[in-house]
Design a protein around this motif. Structure first.
Motif, PDB file in Angstrom:
ATOM      1  N   VAL A 115       0.867  -1.166   0.000  1.00  0.00           N
ATOM      2  CA  VAL A 115       0.000   0.000   0.000  1.00  0.00           C
ATOM      3  C   VAL A 115       0.910   1.224   0.000  1.00  0.00           C
ATOM      4  CG1 VAL A 115      -1.724   1.319   1.290  1.00  0.00           C
ATOM      5  CG2 VAL A 115      -1.861  -1.177   1.229  1.00  0.00           C
ATOM      6  N   ARG A 116       0.873   1.947  -1.104  1.00  0.00           N
ATOM      7  CA  ARG A 116       1.785   3.080  -1.296  1.00  0.00           C
ATOM      8  C   ARG A 116       1.014   4.396  -1.250  1.00  0.00           C
ATOM      9  NH1 ARG A 116       3.740   4.150  -7.486  1.00  0.00           N
ATOM     10  NH2 ARG A 116       4.171   6.360  -7.268  1.00  0.00           N
ATOM     11  N   GLU A 117       1.530   5.350  -0.509  1.00  0.00           N
ATOM     12  CA  GLU A 117       0.936   6.687  -0.509  1.00  0.00           C
ATOM     13  C   GLU A 117       1.210   7.275  -1.902  1.00  0.00           C
ATOM     14  OE1 GLU A 117      -0.591  10.364  -0.046  1.00  0.00           O
ATOM     15  OE2 GLU A 117       1.471  10.093  -0.698  1.00  0.00           O
ATOM     16  N   ARG A 153      -4.191   9.075   6.747  1.00  0.00           N
ATOM     17  CA  ARG A 153      -5.192   8.395   5.907  1.00  0.00           C
ATOM     18  C   ARG A 153      -4.615   7.178   5.187  1.00  0.00           C
ATOM     19  NH1 ARG A 153      -7.023  12.077   0.673  1.00  0.00           N
ATOM     20  NH2 ARG A 153      -4.917  12.536  -0.055  1.00  0.00           N
ATOM     21  N   ILE A 154      -3.311   7.197   4.848  1.00  0.00           N
ATOM     22  CA  ILE A 154      -2.772   6.024   4.138  1.00  0.00           C
ATOM     23  C   ILE A 154      -2.539   4.861   5.102  1.00  0.00           C
ATOM     24  CG2 ILE A 154      -0.279   6.621   4.216  1.00  0.00           C
ATOM     25  CD1 ILE A 154      -2.163   5.042   1.254  1.00  0.00           C
ATOM     26  N   VAL A 155      -2.064   5.154   6.309  1.00  0.00           N
ATOM     27  CA  VAL A 155      -1.842   4.056   7.264  1.00  0.00           C
ATOM     28  C   VAL A 155      -3.192   3.474   7.691  1.00  0.00           C
ATOM     29  CG1 VAL A 155      -0.830   3.375   9.461  1.00  0.00           C
ATOM     30  CG2 VAL A 155       0.356   5.054   8.024  1.00  0.00           C
ATOM     31  N   ARG A 156      -4.154   4.364   7.904  1.00  0.00           N
ATOM     32  CA  ARG A 156      -5.500   3.898   8.255  1.00  0.00           C
ATOM     33  C   ARG A 156      -6.071   3.034   7.128  1.00  0.00           C
ATOM     34  NH1 ARG A 156      -8.211   5.704  12.426  1.00  0.00           N
ATOM     35  NH2 ARG A 156      -6.758   7.400  12.860  1.00  0.00           N
ATOM     36  N   PHE A 157      -5.848   3.482   5.887  1.00  0.00           N
ATOM     37  CA  PHE A 157      -6.308   2.709   4.723  1.00  0.00           C
ATOM     38  C   PHE A 157      -5.701   1.298   4.771  1.00  0.00           C
ATOM     39  CE2 PHE A 157      -5.802   0.864   0.600  1.00  0.00           C
ATOM     40  CZ  PHE A 157      -6.959   1.166  -0.086  1.00  0.00           C
ATOM     41  N   ALA A 158      -4.400   1.218   5.074  1.00  0.00           N
ATOM     42  CA  ALA A 158      -3.711  -0.094   5.092  1.00  0.00           C
ATOM     43  C   ALA A 158      -4.317  -1.008   6.150  1.00  0.00           C
ATOM     44  CB  ALA A 158      -2.217   0.108   5.341  1.00  0.00           C
TER      45      ALA A 158
END
Ligand code: NAI
Length: 337
Positions: A115-117, A153-158
């Protein structure tokens, strides 16, 4: 019920692998209503803007698109349409699953996700030259932009992705030992988010260079990797290599208002128009799109037929050592649906 999506066949080998993918999806019984649109060189050849308003409007209303590769002119000409699409729709999460599908693969049974920002870091493109004496390019400077909002938001997405896909661990990859502000902020925010999921998903942290080595030594230790833009770009090509190359790596660019699914290889100008390209990456991207639309059964059906075709091994495209055309390969997949 019909599934609606925008279809961008793309440039070079794009139209050929798109036609093959659509044929396979139709044979699998995926009820798509496509709105076909142009972008990139194929749009400029029709006298249009490389990213026409009609293409943007189509994605805005359908919120889902399947996209073939787009050629980016080197050195001059228009800027990357892939990047422009990501920016326009704020597609902040780039998801690249790497799953072994080829027989005789170096890492059988590998199954991990990067999962890449997709919007910040060095790729935010904030850079300039500083002139000195008579040299206008004496110094070049680039800003690594990391925000609390973007990191959160990206870590939460992961973590949410891990929960939804039955994954057990999220590994945050960083370089906070050297870049104490930018990477330090990413790590600090990541730890904070990880605490909220502590009772459901395991969490660990790795430095990016060590991760690159560990991926080659023992990739099975990883499950979901979350990282910033440039590290994610590099590591996702590395893991594509672990499973046999970019030809088997699909990608999803996800935001809150739109999702664009794509083959991660380029438009392959060296074989464009010959009808010999391998459509697997785009087909796997279509599989991700079906997953995203809640059509998991259809997606698995397509993936299984592709896997069986590869394992059976009598009808393969040139990049896999065979001599089948794109269409012959697609027909072989359809026979196994
Ligand atoms: P490329 O991925 O198009 O080609 C690299 C090599 O892999 C070539 O030898 C090509 O023939 C082969 N190849 C790629 N896809 C294949 C397939 N499906 N079947 C069989 N062989 C395949 O990378 P390259 O040459 O660096 O880029 C060409 C153009 O594509 C450039 O304009 C680049 O900007 C663009 N590009 C677009 C991307 C996208 O739209 N997501 C991603 C990467 C590159």
């Amino acid at each position: 019920m019909a599934l609606t999506a925008t279809l961008i066949p793309g440039d070079g080998i794009g139209p050929g692998i798109t036609a093959a993918t659509i044929r396979i999806l139709e044979a699998a019984g995926a009820p798509f209503e496509w709105d076909q649109q142009l972008a990139g060189v194929s749009a400029t050849e029709h006298g249009l803007d490389p990213l026409p308003a009609a293409t943007l409007e189509s994605i805005e209303s359908r919120r889902i698109a399947l996209k073939g590769p787009l050629t980016t002119p080197i050195g001059s000409g228009f800027r990357s349409i892939n990047v422009a699409l990501r920016k326009h729709f704020d597609l902040y999460a780039n998801v690249r699953p790497a799953k072994t599908i080829l027989p005789d693969a170096r890492y059988p049974g590998l199954d991990l996700v990067i999962v890449r920002e997709n919007t910040e870091g060095l790729y935010a493109g904030i850079e300039h030259f500083i002139g000195m004496d008579k040299d206008p390019k004496a110094v070049a400077e680039s800003v690594m932009l990391i925000t609390r909002y973007g990191s959160d938001r990206i870590v939460r997405f992961a973590f949410e992705y891990a929960l939804q896909h039955g994954r057990e661990r999220v590994t945050l990859v960083h370089k906070a030992n050297i870049l104490k502000c930018t990477q330090g902020l990413f790590l600090e925010v990541g730890r904070h988010v990880a605490e909220e999921y502590a009772d459901r998903i395991d969490y660990d942290e790795r430095i990016v260079d060590a991760t690159a080595m560990q991926l080659v030594l023992d990739p099975y230790q990883f499950d979901v990797i979350v990282t910033e833009n440039m590290f994610g770009d590099i590591l996702s090509d590395e893991v594509a290599g672990l499973i046999g190359g970019l030809g088997f790596a699909p990608g999803a660019n996800l935001g809150t208002d739109a999702a664009i699914f794509e083959a991660v290889h380029g438009s392959a100008p060296d074989i464009a128009g010959l009808g010999i390209a391998n459509p697997s990456s785009l087909l796997l991207a279509a599989g991700l799109m079906l997953d995203h639309m809640g059509e998991r059964v259809l997606a698995d059906r397509v993936r299984t037929a592709l896997s069986e075709t590869l394992h059976e091994g009598s009808v393969l495209t040139g990049d896999l050592g065979g001599d089948a055309s794109t269409e012959e390969f697609a027909s072989a997949v359809i026979e196994r649906l």
